[in-house]
Design an enzyme around this catalytic site. Structure first.
Site, short mmCIF file in Angstrom:
data_model
loop_
_atom_site.label_atom_id
_atom_site.label_comp_id
_atom_site.label_asym_id
_atom_site.label_seq_id
_atom_site.Cartn_x
_atom_site.Cartn_y
_atom_site.Cartn_z
N LYS A 25 0.76 -1.15 -0.22
CA LYS A 25 -0.04 0.07 0.18
C LYS A 25 0.81 1.28 0.13
O LYS A 25 1.94 1.17 0.72
CB LYS A 25 -0.88 0.02 1.32
CG LYS A 25 -1.99 1.23 1.32
CD LYS A 25 -3.21 0.85 0.97
CE LYS A 25 -4.19 1.82 0.53
NZ LYS A 25 -3.71 2.63 -0.56
N ASN B 111 -4.22 21.11 2.74
CA ASN B 111 -5.04 19.88 3.04
C ASN B 111 -4.92 19.65 4.58
O ASN B 111 -5.82 19.61 5.26
CB ASN B 111 -4.87 18.71 2.15
CG ASN B 111 -5.99 17.80 2.57
OD1 ASN B 111 -5.91 17.02 3.43
ND2 ASN B 111 -6.97 17.32 1.70
N THR C 135 -6.24 12.55 7.39
CA THR C 135 -4.69 12.60 7.91
C THR C 135 -4.92 13.65 9.06
O THR C 135 -4.35 13.59 10.15
CB THR C 135 -3.88 13.45 6.69
OG1 THR C 135 -3.95 12.40 5.63
CG2 THR C 135 -2.45 13.39 7.31
N LYS D 265 5.41 1.93 -2.54
CA LYS D 265 5.23 3.23 -3.14
C LYS D 265 5.75 3.52 -4.63
O LYS D 265 6.44 2.56 -4.97
CB LYS D 265 6.35 4.05 -2.56
CG LYS D 265 6.31 5.68 -2.30
CD LYS D 265 5.09 6.03 -1.18
CE LYS D 265 4.73 7.50 -1.49
NZ LYS D 265 4.15 8.00 -0.13
N LYS E 61 4.50 2.51 8.60
CA LYS E 61 3.57 3.31 8.93
C LYS E 61 2.15 2.51 9.13
O LYS E 61 1.37 2.49 10.03
CB LYS E 61 3.19 4.30 7.88
CG LYS E 61 2.13 5.40 8.28
CD LYS E 61 1.93 6.62 7.19
CE LYS E 61 3.19 7.44 6.86
NZ LYS E 61 2.67 8.43 6.14
N SER F 170 -7.68 5.21 3.65
CA SER F 170 -7.44 4.50 2.52
C SER F 170 -7.65 3.12 2.50
O SER F 170 -8.22 2.27 1.80
CB SER F 170 -6.02 4.71 1.96
OG SER F 170 -5.63 5.70 1.22
#
Ligand code: NAD
Length: 405
Positions: free
Chosen positions: A66, A217, A186, A102, A90, A345
């Protein structure tokens, strides 16, 4: 040191501390797979340009790889490898069943038309689709990639495999299978960490002063949620500069001002300071929410905040980190503080594979539980090993991955 060397230094520190099995340490020192592809794109002027793309699949013992895909001129293989390692950490820190991945493309997205961006995004999937899928590897947006790009990628993937697989990618728009709450997840995760931190440091929200660098954001949502909970937001900044009023800022009026003028500066009743000075204010909580490497060995001596919540990725350099720990400043590390984004997510993926759509209330309840549990596990490790929270988070994460291996 490049980013991957830096990541390996962090792995080694945690490995020594937790007495990690040498075989597992050795395996975790390498990504499982790094794919490099050449993506030919027909440009609007009729010429063909070839872009280099990467996907690093670090480790999938906890679940499908992910991690986001970034479009940036500085993307490199080492950077993508390091970022996929940090995604493994994470996801494991917050204990979600996803691995670390990634991707990236070396490109300046500002130089592409919408049509060229679409062809590049579809081209990325054409080269990598055999290694993607809701049960294999689930990308998401990152620097300069958007819900629209995720939509093109999902569509291209489904055309190639010949069936619908909405969970192949997250960060999609709501109409295209995205999750409620994703846009502020987030910040919301950072807020749950801040509430737990305030309890540990015996800070009363109404008397707690907060400075936030970055009002995009992550930063603007953090400011408005914390302010709604009674925290005193005394300073914020954006790329044009910073503003401060130690009595507190009216965040809803400030958001309106930012919308109308394009910046937070020149907001009524505030003093303008620089983006360096905002980091050095005497506040209870400092929240870097803009760029990486803003707290360095040069300015760390001037940091007066009692604690730092890292909403941005990598805002503190390793040298500064060490000094902050020696000074007794508690740092809630990025792998924990901004993990609300990847957690929602994961919720999006979970809803997609089950064919469900959860309400915002359900999403936030699940997010709160995950963030509070993760914060307290990391805090307990910090106490047990007498280390900073970053090292403690690495230990929590590597313990989970190692146990599964
Ligand atoms: P964004 O582009 O929406 O906002 C960035 C903000 O930083 C803007 O207010 C911009 O004006 C400000 N900024 C730019 N240059 C600056 C400078 N020199 N000094 C001070 N401020 C400056 O980005 P975002 O999505 O809010 O991301 C911010 C950070 O949070 C990044 O490090 C990102 O990796 C991290 N993060 C974001 C998410 C997410 O879901 N948005 C998830 C995890 C981590």
């Amino acid at each position: 040191m490049n980013a991957f060397d830096n990541a390996m230094t962090q792995l080694n520190t945690a490995a020594v501390l937790m007495n990690l099995d040498p075989s597992i340490h050795n395996i975790l020192s390498h990504p499982e797979r790094v794919l490099e592809v050449a993506i030919p794109v027909k440009m609007d002027d009729g010429s063909t340009k070839v872009f280099t793309g990467y996907r690093s699949q670090y480790n999938d013992v906890l679940g499908p790889y992910k991690g986001g895909i970034r479009y940036h001129p500085n993307v490199s293989k080492d950077e993508v490898k390091a970022l996929s390692f940090w995604m493994m950490i994470k996801c494991a820190t917050v204990n979600i069943p996803m691995g670390g991945g990634k991707g990236g493309v070396i490109v300046d997205p500002k130089e592409l038309s919408a049509g060229e961006t679409e062809r590049l995004s579809r081209g990325y999937v054409q080269k990598l689709w055999r290694n993607l899928g809701s049960d294999k590897d689930v990308p998401a947006p990152d620097v300069y990639t958007t819900p629209q790009i995720m939509g093109w990628m999902r569509n291209e993937y489904e055309k190639l495999v010949g069936y619908a697989d909405p969970g192949v990618i997250t960060g999609k728009s709501l109409e295209d299978g995205g999750s409620e709450g994703r846009s502020f997840s987030t910040a919301q995760g950072g807020v749950y960490c801040t509430i737990e931190l305030a309890k540990k440091l015996a800070l009363e929200p109404k008397e707690t002063t907060v400075a936030i660098q970055g009002f995009g954001n992550a930063g603007s949502h953090m400011a408005s949620i914390l302010s709604g909970l009674g925290y005193k937001i005394v300073a914020v900044s954006d790329s044009k500069g910073a503003i401060v009023n130690m009595e507190g800022l009216a965040i809803d009026v400030l958001s309106q001002h930012k919308q109308e003028t394009g910046s937070v500066i020149s907001f009524e009743g505030t003093e303008t300071i620089s983006n360096e000075e905002i980091l050095e204010l005497d506040v209870d909580i400092l929240i870097p929410a803009a760029l990486e490497h803003v707290i360095t060995k040069e300015n760390v001596g001037r940091i007066q905040a009692k604690s730092i919540v890292e909403l941005a990725n990598g805002p503190t350099t390793p040298e500064a980190d060490k000094i902050l720990h020696e000074k007794g400043i508690v740092v809630v590390p990025d792998v924990l503080a901004n993990a609300g984004g990847v957690t929602v997510s994961y919720f999006e993926w979970d809803q997609n594979v089950k064919g469900e759509h959860w309400t915002e209330k359900v999403v936030l309840e699940k997010l709160e539980k995950i963030m509070v549990d993760a914060f307290n596990t990391v805090w307990a490790n910090k106490e047990e090993y007498a280390v900073d929270m970053r090292t403690a988070a690495f230990v929590s994460a590597i313990e989970r991955v190692a146990e599964k291996m």
